[in-house]
Design an enzyme around this catalytic site. Structure first.
Site, short mmCIF file in Angstrom:
data_model
loop_
_atom_site.label_atom_id
_atom_site.label_comp_id
_atom_site.label_asym_id
_atom_site.label_seq_id
_atom_site.Cartn_x
_atom_site.Cartn_y
_atom_site.Cartn_z
N LYS A 76 -8.01 20.98 -52.79
CA LYS A 76 -7.19 21.01 -53.99
C LYS A 76 -5.93 20.16 -53.84
O LYS A 76 -5.45 19.58 -54.81
CB LYS A 76 -6.85 22.45 -54.38
CG LYS A 76 -8.07 23.12 -55.02
CD LYS A 76 -7.94 24.61 -55.16
CE LYS A 76 -9.26 25.21 -55.59
NZ LYS A 76 -9.26 26.68 -55.43
N LYS A 80 -25.33 20.54 -56.01
CA LYS A 80 -25.75 21.71 -56.78
C LYS A 80 -25.06 21.73 -58.14
O LYS A 80 -24.17 20.92 -58.39
CB LYS A 80 -25.44 22.98 -56.00
CG LYS A 80 -24.03 23.03 -55.47
CD LYS A 80 -23.84 24.18 -54.51
CE LYS A 80 -22.36 24.37 -54.24
NZ LYS A 80 -21.72 25.54 -54.67
N LYS A 97 -19.44 24.01 -62.21
CA LYS A 97 -18.74 24.40 -63.43
C LYS A 97 -18.08 23.22 -64.12
O LYS A 97 -17.96 23.18 -65.33
CB LYS A 97 -17.64 25.40 -63.08
CG LYS A 97 -18.06 26.84 -63.24
CD LYS A 97 -16.84 27.74 -63.07
CE LYS A 97 -17.24 29.13 -62.71
NZ LYS A 97 -16.11 29.92 -62.22
#
Ligand code: TRP
Length: 334
Positions: free
Chosen positions: A115, A197, A200
């Site tokens: 992040k 994968k 979101k």
């Protein structure tokens, strides 16, 4: 709630749309656990503030996550389904745990480092102590099992460290929580572009969301990479083909999968037909969830009832824990 049952806790951040990976990695597990475990499932709205300070869409996203969880089969009468910010006790426990967490170990966390790279201008203290807040969520109910995906393993390991320190310093209050997955191995839900994968927020064209229309599902599946097919029997599948089979196993009937497996072995497979079948089975799988979620999402009164009931159950358990915590820490002055 039954004290004999094992206590389960998990959380989902209300950032972005839920997808098939969330369904098979998390929600399906939640639903399977709800009958014989004491379950606390939470929408982690405070956690979302560490990366999404703009709260314009927050309410809608919280409602959507709740609605999608219920549409997937979670029963708000069986579990405590609640919002993190409704359970203030979380903040108190977070504060105590912050005194047991060291700057060095927090800075070394993989998700923190990721992040920092993604938002170098907003490296806030909440981001640093994200795993501490997550630990508070879990141990607030003295939970032992945490159904989460592989990406959360490090946070769980940190939670165990914080628990050990607390217990060592103030007495055996908390069990050490472990990551849990129902079928044993974590299911892989690959994205449609042959790499990685479902996600979101990234890779939206290769991810099937629970809110996708039949038409959108069809478009995304038909765009998946294939090739001219195997040329000899027994040829290993390239990863992007293997992924289509993996996805098919999740949503199609076993004999359908078997037929395409055998077509592959005999080099007669037609990937266009396979993708059409996959698209149609995915649409059949998702449509009822999407429609149910959509109806719930617009039923504000029902959602409010769910949140109130959930918060009440969660706070009852939280208050018991906080009383024990204060007592064991010597914060009892009367
Ligand atoms: N960190 C989790 C995620 O990003 C969400 C989360 C918050 C969570 N609190 C939790 C998961 C407690 C399990 C238990 O997916």
């Amino acid at each position: 709630m039954d004290i004999q049952k094992k206590i389960v806790m998990s959380g989902i951040r209300p950032t972005g749309f839920l997808h098939l990976g969330n369904y098979f990695g998390a929600m399906k597990n939640y639903v399977q656990m709800q009958d014989d475990h004491e379950c606390y499932f939470m929408v982690a709205d405070w956690h979302s503030l560490t990366t999404h300070p703009d709260t314009k869409a927050l309410k809608e996203n919280v409602h959507r996550v709740l609605a999608e969880n219920i549409a997937c089969g979670l029963d708000p009468d069986k579990v405590a389904l609640y919002c993190q910010s409704h359970v203030y006790e979380t903040a108190e426990l977070y504060l105590y745990l912050n005194m047991l967490a060291y700057k060095g170990e927090l800075e070394k966390t993989t998700t923190f480092k990721d992040k920092v790279r993604l938002q170098p201008d907003n490296v806030n203290a909440g981001l640093l102590t994200y795993p501490v807040l997550q630990t508070a969520d879990i141990i607030l109910h003295r939970a032992s099992y945490v159904p989460v995906g592989k990406d959360q393993e490090q946070h769980l390991e940190m939670a165990r460290n914080f628990v050990q320190r607390f217990n060592h310093r103030y007495g055996e209050v908390f069990p050490e929580p472990v990551a849990f997955n129902f079928g044993g191995a974590l299911v892989k839900v690959p994205s449609l572009d042959g790499t990685g994968k479902m996600s979101k927020s990234e890779n939206q064209n290769a991810t099937i969301y629970l809110a996708d229309s039949d038409e959108l599902i069809r478009k995304k599946v038909m765009k998946a990479q294939t090739d001219s097919g195997p040329t000899a029997s027994g040829m290993p599948k390239p990863e992007y083909i293997e992924n289509l089979f993996l996805l098919m196993k999740l949503v199609s009937a076993p004999d359908v999968v078997k037929q395409f497996e055998s077509d592959y072995d005999q080099c007669t497979i037609r990937y266009g037909d396979m993708k059409k079948q996959l698209a149609s089975d995915m649409a059949l799988f998702i449509a009822p969830i999407r429609e149910k979620a959509e109806a719930i999402r617009h039923d504000q009164r029902y959602l409010r009832e769910v949140m109130e009931k959930g918060a009440e159950k969660a706070r009852k358990s939280a208050q018991q824990t906080i009383a024990i915590v204060r007592e064991s820490m010597g914060l009892n002055y009367f």
